[in-house]
Design a protein around this motif. Sequence first.
Motif, mmCIF file in Angstrom:
data_model
loop_
_atom_site.group_PDB
_atom_site.id
_atom_site.type_symbol
_atom_site.label_atom_id
_atom_site.label_comp_id
_atom_site.label_asym_id
_atom_site.label_seq_id
_atom_site.Cartn_x
_atom_site.Cartn_y
_atom_site.Cartn_z
ATOM 1 N N ARG A 1 0.843 -1.208 0.000
ATOM 2 C CA ARG A 1 0.000 0.000 0.000
ATOM 3 C C ARG A 1 0.874 1.253 0.000
ATOM 4 N NH1 ARG A 1 -5.463 -0.061 1.960
ATOM 5 N NH2 ARG A 1 -5.356 2.169 1.475
ATOM 6 N N VAL A 2 1.953 1.208 0.794
ATOM 7 C CA VAL A 2 2.839 2.369 0.910
ATOM 8 C C VAL A 2 3.407 2.738 -0.458
ATOM 9 C CG1 VAL A 2 5.021 3.196 1.870
ATOM 10 C CG2 VAL A 2 3.412 1.958 3.325
ATOM 11 N N TYR A 3 3.985 1.745 -1.151
ATOM 12 C CA TYR A 3 4.647 2.044 -2.422
ATOM 13 C C TYR A 3 3.662 2.220 -3.571
ATOM 14 C CZ TYR A 3 9.018 1.136 -0.033
ATOM 15 O OH TYR A 3 10.081 1.210 0.836
ATOM 16 N N ASP A 4 2.453 1.668 -3.430
ATOM 17 C CA ASP A 4 1.419 1.881 -4.448
ATOM 18 C C ASP A 4 0.877 3.311 -4.408
ATOM 19 O OD1 ASP A 4 1.342 -0.462 -5.805
ATOM 20 O OD2 ASP A 4 -0.456 -1.261 -4.844
ATOM 21 N N GLU A 5 0.783 3.891 -3.210
ATOM 22 C CA GLU A 5 -0.024 5.086 -3.035
ATOM 23 C C GLU A 5 0.738 6.351 -2.649
ATOM 24 O OE1 GLU A 5 -3.447 4.083 -0.567
ATOM 25 O OE2 GLU A 5 -3.375 2.023 -1.332
ATOM 26 N N PHE A 6 2.029 6.235 -2.351
ATOM 27 C CA PHE A 6 2.759 7.423 -1.898
ATOM 28 C C PHE A 6 4.085 7.579 -2.643
ATOM 29 C CE2 PHE A 6 0.187 5.932 1.697
ATOM 30 C CZ PHE A 6 -0.585 7.074 1.923
ATOM 31 N N ALA A 7 4.492 8.833 -2.807
ATOM 32 C CA ALA A 7 5.767 9.124 -3.455
ATOM 33 C C ALA A 7 6.914 8.779 -2.502
ATOM 34 C CB ALA A 7 5.832 10.603 -3.838
ATOM 35 N N GLU A 8 8.064 8.459 -3.087
ATOM 36 C CA GLU A 8 9.221 8.032 -2.303
ATOM 37 C C GLU A 8 9.606 9.057 -1.240
ATOM 38 O OE1 GLU A 8 11.803 4.948 -1.549
ATOM 39 O OE2 GLU A 8 10.574 4.979 -3.367
ATOM 40 N N LYS A 9 9.513 10.342 -1.581
ATOM 41 C CA LYS A 9 9.941 11.388 -0.652
ATOM 42 C C LYS A 9 9.031 11.485 0.580
ATOM 43 C CE LYS A 9 7.442 15.083 -3.077
ATOM 44 N NZ LYS A 9 7.585 16.378 -3.803
ATOM 45 N N MET A 10 7.847 10.888 0.521
ATOM 46 C CA MET A 10 6.921 10.929 1.657
ATOM 47 C C MET A 10 7.162 9.793 2.642
ATOM 48 S SD MET A 10 3.343 11.596 -0.385
ATOM 49 C CE MET A 10 3.114 12.962 -1.520
ATOM 50 N N ILE A 11 8.017 8.835 2.264
ATOM 51 C CA ILE A 11 8.140 7.577 3.001
ATOM 52 C C ILE A 11 9.443 7.521 3.792
ATOM 53 C CG2 ILE A 11 8.211 5.062 2.780
ATOM 54 C CD1 ILE A 11 6.819 5.460 0.012
ATOM 55 N N THR A 12 9.337 7.091 5.057
ATOM 56 C CA THR A 12 10.502 6.773 5.871
ATOM 57 C C THR A 12 10.393 5.312 6.299
ATOM 58 O OG1 THR A 12 10.641 9.032 6.723
ATOM 59 C CG2 THR A 12 11.804 7.317 7.960
ATOM 60 N N HIS A 13 11.429 4.528 5.992
ATOM 61 C CA HIS A 13 11.434 3.114 6.354
ATOM 62 C C HIS A 13 12.079 2.970 7.727
ATOM 63 C CE1 HIS A 13 12.170 -1.284 4.867
ATOM 64 N NE2 HIS A 13 11.287 -1.209 5.854
ATOM 65 N N ASN A 14 11.315 2.509 8.716
ATOM 66 C CA ASN A 14 11.800 2.393 10.085
ATOM 67 C C ASN A 14 12.601 1.112 10.307
ATOM 68 O OD1 ASN A 14 10.369 4.797 10.775
ATOM 69 N ND2 ASN A 14 8.484 3.579 10.958
ATOM 70 N N GLU A 15 13.398 1.109 11.380
ATOM 71 C CA GLU A 15 14.260 -0.039 11.678
ATOM 72 C C GLU A 15 13.475 -1.310 11.935
ATOM 73 O OE1 GLU A 15 16.958 0.793 14.810
ATOM 74 O OE2 GLU A 15 18.052 2.373 13.717
ATOM 75 N N ASP A 16 12.261 -1.190 12.494
ATOM 76 C CA ASP A 16 11.454 -2.381 12.781
ATOM 77 C C ASP A 16 10.710 -2.893 11.547
ATOM 78 O OD1 ASP A 16 9.523 -0.455 12.438
ATOM 79 O OD2 ASP A 16 8.563 -0.741 14.392
ATOM 80 N N GLY A 17 10.951 -2.268 10.390
ATOM 81 C CA GLY A 17 10.310 -2.723 9.149
ATOM 82 C C GLY A 17 9.057 -1.944 8.794
ATOM 83 N N SER A 18 8.532 -1.179 9.752
ATOM 84 C CA SER A 18 7.329 -0.387 9.487
ATOM 85 C C SER A 18 7.686 0.857 8.668
ATOM 86 C CB SER A 18 6.650 0.012 10.793
ATOM 87 O OG SER A 18 7.494 0.891 11.534
ATOM 88 N N TYR A 19 6.673 1.617 8.297
ATOM 89 C CA TYR A 19 6.869 2.812 7.474
ATOM 90 C C TYR A 19 6.161 4.003 8.106
ATOM 91 C CZ TYR A 19 8.099 -0.663 3.940
ATOM 92 O OH TYR A 19 8.671 -1.716 3.274
ATOM 93 N N ASN A 20 6.810 5.160 8.071
ATOM 94 C CA ASN A 20 6.154 6.416 8.375
ATOM 95 C C ASN A 20 5.907 7.151 7.064
ATOM 96 O OD1 ASN A 20 6.283 5.873 11.058
ATOM 97 N ND2 ASN A 20 7.558 7.616 11.617
ATOM 98 N N VAL A 21 4.693 7.635 6.904
ATOM 99 C CA VAL A 21 4.329 8.371 5.695
ATOM 100 C C VAL A 21 3.765 9.716 6.106
ATOM 101 C CG1 VAL A 21 2.821 8.450 3.689
ATOM 102 C CG2 VAL A 21 3.822 6.274 4.393
ATOM 103 N N THR A 22 4.284 10.794 5.548
ATOM 104 C CA THR A 22 3.761 12.133 5.801
ATOM 105 C C THR A 22 3.275 12.718 4.488
ATOM 106 O OG1 THR A 22 5.281 12.483 7.654
ATOM 107 C CG2 THR A 22 4.265 14.438 6.678
#
Length: 302
Positions: free
Chosen positions: A235-256
């Motif tokens: 969902r993250v990579y389908d719906e958001f631009a790369e610059k909006m995404i932060t990949h966290n150490e635990d594997g989760s994602y922050n999206v702003t």
Amino acid sequence: MSVSRHFELVYMLLNEKTLTAAELAEHFEVSTRTIYRDIDILSAAGIPIYSSRGKGGGISLMDGYVFNTSLLSGQEQDDILIALQSLTAAKFPEIEDVLGKLSRLFKKDRSSWIEVDFSPWGSEESQRELFPLLRKAITANRIITFRYFNTAGEQSDRSVEPASLLFKNKSWYLTGHCLTSNGPRIFKISRMKDIAVTDDNYEPRPAVPFTEAEDSIMRSTIEVTLKISAEGAYRVYDEFAEKMITHNEDGSYNVTAEFPEGNWLDSYLLSFGILLEDIRPEHLRKRILSNMDAIRRKLNPT
């Protein structure tokens, strides 16, 4: 002027050598005067076409004339065919005929490695007919009417002078002048219901720049930060631009990202289900939790 008719006229002469104006007029369902006007246009464009009188006369191309396909590289020929094939998705008139003739002219196999369909998976045929319907209204300057559902879930009857179709962020939109609200508007096509093309014509208005139209959509927005689990990567990579995404150490994602306010935003965030781990700002998080409680009560009323 019909570009496709001019192309087909030249194509027919390449194959038939000589045809009369009457034969061409009957084939294209136009007057002989229109055919002679087409000849003048093609001659002015550098095509060596002429008409001769008397027995055996008619309209011909100069002996030895061939369409010089070598002016276009193989890659350029492929690009033209792919572009035309893409237009078949919007049911653009006569594209299949032009595509077939160009394929034969370029000596290219019609077997296709690309297919374009703008409708959702499993959609009904009636949804696929929207493009030719709206195209007809735009090209003929006809007012359309429809029911519209906005992001707040409100329904309204609209009367619109359609201007153009716009594809943005995986969705199709109609731009035009809304007579109901007396101003330029953008409508998401999936929210337009009972579309009808009227017999009422309109004078086209000056085009509204897309950036201005986009500003009107994004005028009321909120910055939202989402934490999405590792399982939600698709969902993250389908719906958001790369610059909006932060990949966290635990594997989760922050999206702003910036989102338009309204009921649509709540429904969109709820669509993430258990993939969603956190939401900011706080008031939006509380609102989503309240919505979840309401859903729980409806699904389990006892």
